[in-house]
Design an enzyme around this catalytic site. Structure first.
Site, PDB file in Angstrom:
ATOM      1  N   LYS A  54       0.836  -1.211   0.000  1.00 31.39           N
ATOM      2  CA  LYS A  54       0.000   0.000   0.000  1.00 31.39           C
ATOM      3  C   LYS A  54       0.871   1.261   0.000  1.00 31.39           C
ATOM      4  CE  LYS A  54      -3.738  -2.542   2.115  1.00 31.39           C
ATOM      5  NZ  LYS A  54      -4.386  -3.013   3.333  1.00 31.39           N
ATOM      6  N   GLN A  98      -4.291  -1.979   9.629  1.00 30.49           N
ATOM      7  CA  GLN A  98      -4.175  -3.275   8.971  1.00 30.49           C
ATOM      8  C   GLN A  98      -4.730  -4.384   9.863  1.00 30.49           C
ATOM      9  OE1 GLN A  98      -3.069  -3.703   5.704  1.00 30.49           O
ATOM     10  NE2 GLN A  98      -3.807  -5.782   6.020  1.00 30.49           N
ATOM     11  N   ASP A 121     -11.334   2.561   4.141  1.00 26.92           N
ATOM     12  CA  ASP A 121     -11.674   1.143   4.024  1.00 26.92           C
ATOM     13  C   ASP A 121     -13.192   0.947   3.975  1.00 26.92           C
ATOM     14  OD1 ASP A 121      -9.457  -0.512   3.799  1.00 26.92           O
ATOM     15  OD2 ASP A 121      -9.068  -0.587   5.956  1.00 26.92           O
TER      16      ASP A 121
END
Ligand code: NAP
Length: 299
Positions: A54, A98, A121
Site C-alpha cells: 500500500k 491493517q 476502508d
C-alpha cells in the site's frame, strides 16, 4: 469453451493511471496532496507485506503516505491516541488499520474511532449505512468496489442477472451484496448470498450468471458447480503447500481455475485478479477523501 480472462492487474493499472493523473492535477492546481496513514500493530508477516504494498503504491501515484508501526503489545489507549492524532492531521485524508490486530485490540472500537471522513476502508458504520442506502458521499469498501469496477470495465452489466456470492463477511460478502443489489447503472442484480450454514450450495451456484467466491477455501468451486457461460470472480487468496516453488507454497483462489475456466465465459485469476483492484480502489478512496475533506473545509 475457454473463458475470457478478466485481467485485474491490467484493469488496476488503468485505474491507477487515472488516480495518478488526478493526484498530479490536485497538486498542480490546488496545492493539495492526498495522504494515507497505514497503521500496523505488531509484526504479522502477511500484514507487513500488505502494508508495504500500500505504501509503495502511494509513492508510485504521488500520494503522501505515513506508515505507523506500533509494537505488538500496544494498548487500546495507545492505538486510540494515534487514531485521534491522525484524525486531526491535515496531511492525512485516509486512515487504515491493517487487519488482523493483536488480540488485546478491539478492532470494532478502533474502526469507530476513525473519523468517517477518513475511513477509506469503508468499515465505519456510518459509511456502511451510506453505502447500503445508495448514497455517494461516503466510500465503498475496496475489495467489493474493485469487483464492481472489474465487471464494468469487462463489459459485464449485472442488471437483471442472478449474482451469487459465496461468503458473508463484513469486508467482502455483505458489501458485495449491497453494491450489486443497488438500484441503478452498473448494479440492479438479483443477489443470493451463501455462507457456512447454507444447504445444497451447488444448487444456488449453478443458477449464477455472476458467481463471486469469497470464502477463503482453496479451490472450493469446481466446474460442476457453475452454469456454462457464467462470469466467475475469485476473491479468495489461499496459501497452499507447493514443494516445487522456491517459497514452498503457492497462492490459489477459492475457484478451481483450470476446470472452471473451461466452462465459464469469463473468469478472474488468482493472483492477478481482485488483489490488485483492492489496492487500486484504496488509492481512489484516498483521493476522494482528500477532495471531500477539502470541500468541507472551504464550505
Ligand atoms: P472471512 O471473514 O473468513 O469470511 C468467510 C465467509 O465464507 C464467511 O461468511 C463464511 O460463512 C463463509 N464460508 C466459509 N466456509 C464456507 C463453506 N465451506 N461454505 C460456504 N460458506 C463458507 O473471509 P473474508 O475476509 O471475506 O475473505 C474471503 C477470502 O477472500 C479469503 O481467502 C481472503 O484472503 C480473500 N480476500 C481477498 C481480498 C483481495 O484483495 N483479493 C480481500 C479480502 C479478502 P459464515 O459467515 O457462516 O462463517
Amino acid at each position: 469453451m475457454s473463458a475470457k480472462i478478466i485481467d485485474g492487474k491490467a484493469i488496476a493499472a488503468q485505474v491507477n493511471d487515472e488516480t495518478a493523473a488526478e493526484v498530479a492535477a490536485l497538486i498542480a492546481q490546488r496545492n493539495l496532496q492526498p495522504g494515507l496513514a497505514v497503521v500496523l500493530i505488531g509484526e504479522n508477516p502477511a500484514s507487513q507485506v500488505y502494508v508495504g504494498m500500500k505504501v509503495k503504491k502511494c509513492a508510485e501515484l504521488g500520494i503522501y503516505s505515513e506508515k505507523v508501526v506500533l509494537p505488538k503489545d500496544a494498548t487500546m489507549a495507545e492505538v486510540l491516541a494515534l487514531i485521534e492524532r491522525l484524525n486531526h492531521d491535515p496531511k492525512i485524508h485516509g486512515i487504515l488499520v491493517q487487519s488482523p490486530p493483536p488480540p488485546q485490540i478491539d478492532e470494532e472500537k478502533i474502526i469507530e474511532a476513525i473519523s468517517p471522513a477518513k475511513d477509506v476502508d469503508c468499515f465505519h458504520a456510518l459509511n456502511v449505512g451510506k453505502m447500503l442506502t445508495g448514497r455517494r458521499d461516503g466510500f465503498f469498501p475496496c475489495t467489493p468496489y474493485g469487483v464492481m469496477v472489474m465487471l464494468e470495465r469487462s463489459g459485464v452489466d449485472p442488471a437483471g442477472k442472478h449474482a451469487v456470492i459465496l461468503g458473508r463477511s463484513n469486508i467482502v460478502g455483505k458489501p458485495m451484496m449491497a453494491l450489486l443489489v443497488q438500484k441503478g447503472k452498473g448494479a440492479d442484480a438479483t443477489v443470493t448470498v451463501i455462507h457456512s450454514r447454507t444447504k445444497n450450495i451447488a444448487e444456488y451456484t449453478r443458477q449464477a450468471d455472476i458467481l463471486i467466491a469469497a470464502i477463503g477455501k482453496p479451490e472450493f468451486v469446481t466446474a460442476d458447480m457453475i452454469k456454462p457461460g457464467a462470469v466467475v470472480i475469485d476473491v479468495g487468496i489461499n496459501r497452499v503447500e507447493d514443494p516445487a516453488s522456491g517459497k514452498g507454497y503457492k497462492l490459489v483462489g477459492d475457484v478451481k481455475y483450470g476446470e472452471v475456466a473451461a466452462k465459464a465465459a469469463m473468469i478472474s485469476p488468482v493472483p492477478g485478479g481482485v488483489g490488485p483492484m483492492t489496492i487500486a480502489m484504496l488509492m481512489q478512496n484516498t483521493v476522494k477523501a482528500c477532495k471531500m475533506i477539502s470541500a468541507s473545509r472551504m464550505g
